[in-house]
Design an enzyme around this catalytic site. Structure first.
Site, short mmCIF file in Angstrom:
data_model
loop_
_atom_site.label_atom_id
_atom_site.label_comp_id
_atom_site.label_asym_id
_atom_site.label_seq_id
_atom_site.Cartn_x
_atom_site.Cartn_y
_atom_site.Cartn_z
N GLU A 39 -2.56 -8.89 2.93
CA GLU A 39 -2.94 -9.40 4.26
C GLU A 39 -4.45 -9.31 4.51
OE1 GLU A 39 -2.39 -5.01 5.07
OE2 GLU A 39 -1.60 -6.52 3.69
N HIS A 95 -3.78 -4.73 -0.43
CA HIS A 95 -3.37 -5.33 0.84
C HIS A 95 -3.45 -6.85 0.74
CE1 HIS A 95 -3.19 -1.74 3.45
NE2 HIS A 95 -4.12 -1.27 2.64
N CYS A 131 0.84 -1.20 0.00
CA CYS A 131 0.00 0.00 0.00
C CYS A 131 0.89 1.26 0.00
CB CYS A 131 -0.99 -0.02 1.17
SG CYS A 131 -2.35 1.18 0.94
#
Length: 209
Positions: free
Chosen positions: A192, A190, A81
């Site tokens: 994650e 992202h 990001c």
């Protein structure tokens, strides 16, 4: 098991990144310790918020020098990001220009889109020889949260270095969604927060360490 440091410089979803990398099979440490960050098998540079604030924190922690030292030794770095955005020359937000790490030429600018932020799941278009996206089906979606991005890819090709692999996405206009450039990789989305697709991408990255 690959040893990975998530760089703690005061910005980013540190624990989310830590958990996702552990789930992908890494031995993870979240730290601001420069020696640990330089010596790890892989370094992850997260980032959330404004470009200028992230750069201020990164510089205070010596993160720019850590990235330089790792890349000089061919040691992998993954930006996420705003951790991707700060790898470019400059960020321009709300009329404020801030210098980035300068690993890649170009500016990070506000997207030209009717709805901002760009928040939610979106498809990406990786090159056929991508390592990060290897084994993924066309139309695989990742989770984005941002209003600014690199809207152009400006690194000139070299006769001696393999060209960067650039992945694109679109929200109002095309923008750079991911880059694989030797030991330096980054994603605007992202991983994650991207479920199994994000976990697969992290496993693919860990496989390069």
């Amino acid at each position: 098991m690959a040893r990975v440091v998530v760089l703690d410089y005061g910005s980013g979803n540190l624990r989310s990144a830590e958990r996702a990398l552990e789930h992908a099979g890494a031995d993870v440490r979240v730290t601001s310790d420069a020696q640990a960050a330089v010596e790890a098998d892989g370094l992850v540079v997260p980032g959330v918020g404004a470009f200028a604030a992230c750069m201020e924190g990164l510089l205070a922690a010596g993160g720019d020098e850590i990235i330089d030292r790792r890349l000089a030794g061919g040691r992998p770095v993954l930006g996420i990001c705003v951790g991707m955005q700060v790898l470019f020359d400059r960020g321009v937000e709300h009329g404020v220009q801030a210098d980035g790490c300068g690993q890649w030429p170009g500016d990070v600018e506000r997207l030209k889109a009717d709805v901002l932020p760009h928040m939610g799941w979106n498809e990406v278009s990786p090159p056929a020889d991508s390592v990060l996206f290897a084994g993924m089906e066309p139309g695989t979606r990742f989770y984005f949260v941002h209003s600014f991005a690199a809207r152009r890819w400006e690194l000139p090709e070299s006769e001696t270095v393999a060209p960067a692999k650039v992945t694109w996405s679109e929200h109002g206009e095309p923008f750079v969604a991911a880059v694989e450039n030797g030991p330096l990789s980054a994603t605007q989305f992202h991983p994650e927060k991207s479920g199994e697709a994000g976990s697969r991408l992290l496993r693919n990255w860990l496989g390069t360490l």
